[in-house]
Structure formats: structure tokens, C-alpha cells
Design a protein around this motif. Sequence first.
Motif, PDB file in Angstrom:
ATOM      1  N   LEU A  83       2.697  -0.596  -2.629  1.00  0.00           N
ATOM      2  CA  LEU A  83       2.487   0.515  -1.707  1.00  0.00           C
ATOM      3  C   LEU A  83       2.033   1.740  -2.493  1.00  0.00           C
ATOM      4  N   ILE A  84       0.992   2.401  -2.006  1.00  0.00           N
ATOM      5  CA  ILE A  84       0.432   3.561  -2.701  1.00  0.00           C
ATOM      6  C   ILE A  84       0.381   4.745  -1.744  1.00  0.00           C
ATOM      7  N   ARG A  85       0.935   5.864  -2.187  1.00  0.00           N
ATOM      8  CA  ARG A  85       0.962   7.083  -1.376  1.00  0.00           C
ATOM      9  C   ARG A  85       0.158   8.178  -2.062  1.00  0.00           C
ATOM     10  N   VAL A  86      -0.697   8.821  -1.293  1.00  0.00           N
ATOM     11  CA  VAL A  86      -1.437   9.986  -1.778  1.00  0.00           C
ATOM     12  C   VAL A  86      -0.963  11.171  -0.937  1.00  0.00           C
ATOM     13  N   PRO A  87      -0.008  11.957  -1.428  1.00  0.00           N
ATOM     14  CA  PRO A  87       0.573  13.042  -0.620  1.00  0.00           C
ATOM     15  C   PRO A  87      -0.448  14.085  -0.182  1.00  0.00           C
ATOM     16  N   ASP A  88      -1.342  14.462  -1.095  1.00  0.00           N
ATOM     17  CA  ASP A  88      -2.348  15.473  -0.770  1.00  0.00           C
ATOM     18  C   ASP A  88      -3.611  15.161  -1.568  1.00  0.00           C
ATOM     19  N   VAL A  89      -4.667  14.775  -0.866  1.00  0.00           N
ATOM     20  CA  VAL A  89      -5.884  14.334  -1.550  1.00  0.00           C
ATOM     21  C   VAL A  89      -6.526  15.455  -2.369  1.00  0.00           C
ATOM     22  N   ARG A  90      -6.191  16.706  -2.064  1.00  0.00           N
ATOM     23  CA  ARG A  90      -6.789  17.823  -2.799  1.00  0.00           C
ATOM     24  C   ARG A  90      -6.353  17.835  -4.256  1.00  0.00           C
TER      25      ARG A  90
END
Length: 244
Positions: free
Chosen positions: A92-99
Motif C-alpha cells: 500500500l502506498i500513500r501520497v499525503p500531498d502531491v505538492r
Amino acid sequence: MVTSGESSTAAAEMLYDLLVDNEDLAGFLGDLATISTTQVGPGGATHCGVLLERHRRNVVVGWSSPEARKLDETQAGFDAGPCLDAQRTSTLIRVPDVRYEARWPAYMAVVRESGIRSILAVPLTLSGAGAAAMNFYTSDPVGFDDADIERARQHAALASRALSVAVRIAKESEEAADRRRAMESRTAIDVAIGVIMAQNRCRQEEAFDILQKASNNRNLKLRTLAEELVGSIGQQAPITSFDS
């Protein structure tokens, strides 16, 4: 108040309905993506894409929206991104804020321009039938918290079972179609050989050699040439002599 058990039961019933209502994998994945947006994310994830890569078969995808399709196709074009990594590593991969995401720089540049702020990629388990993952997108910064991740894991477990059944049904249908095509091909070739034997007064082996040589000379599949010959029956005399 709806309990987690009741929610899981309702989700399982929806996934069962998808299996009943869809005749192909692409349709199933599209509906799965749409339903998944109601199960994960802040008030329901904004967009969802599902990627399925089958062994010795084609890659099949489904989306909840045109936006999800564009982002998934862009990711596939770069051959790099969270959904692909989740699928390939079963993580599982989480990107909290793409910025502020440093991984997959080319893909992230496109995502930032789209207005998406958070991504959650969740692998699906298919028991040797291939590899799959769901990609959730939302415009909310830090859009997937720990509770969302837990719901995503639970939903992925249900979706994995449903998708495994869908893949098995598709595999059986494809194998039946392959057998049917093989029988049709064999029938056309057998009929063509019979026609050549009758017209040329030769043995079966000689008739097959004639057909095979013509197939090679004309760069046509044996079945295609046989179907042409069979199709010529009834049009005056069948075409049983071939130019080299």
C-alpha cells in the motif's frame, strides 16, 4: 449507526451484484472503480482507477471518471507511479500531498496540474491469477488518514475476492472461445482438404501438402486459406489449384 460489519456486508453485496451484472472484465473493473469511490476517502474518494495485469493475457483497466482514466494512462505512459508500484510490490502506498512528493517526478508534475492533492494506491490479491491495484485520487490535501487506509485495506480484501472470481470466469470463457475457434479452424481445414482430394484425386496427405504449400506461398494462415477455399464452394467450381 452503521457498524463496520454492516458496511462490509453491504459492500460485499454490491460486489456480488457486479459479478452478476457484468459480462466482461472491463465492465466489472469500471463498476468496481465507481463503487470503490464510495468506500474510501474523505466523504468518498473523488476518483478511482483499477489496474489488472493478467498472466499471458492483456492488461485490463477500469475507471470511475475521465479524470481517473487520464491520470492512470499518464502513469502507464511513464511506467512509473504509485499504482504501478503498489501492483508490482503488493504494498500500500500513500501520497499525503502531491505538492511535496519527490517520487515519480514526471508523473507527479502532471498530477499537480490536475488539481489532485492526495493519492492512495492499494494492491489487490488475486491468488496467482495476475496482479492488480486500485488508485484513489482526491483533491483534498492529506486526504487519506489512518481510518481511510484501514477502510481501504478492508475494501481491498473484499474487492480481491470478487476480482478473483471475475478473472476466473473470464479465463473459463476465454478458454471456451479458444476451443471453439480451434474446432472451427480444424473443421475448415478438414473440409478444404476433402475438397482438394476430390478435385485432384489425391490422398489426404497430398491434399494437406498442397494446402500448406499454398498457405506458405501466399503468406496466409492455413485456416484463412482453408476458409477461402470452403467459401468458394457453390461459386461455380471450388478453387483448388493455387499459384506458386
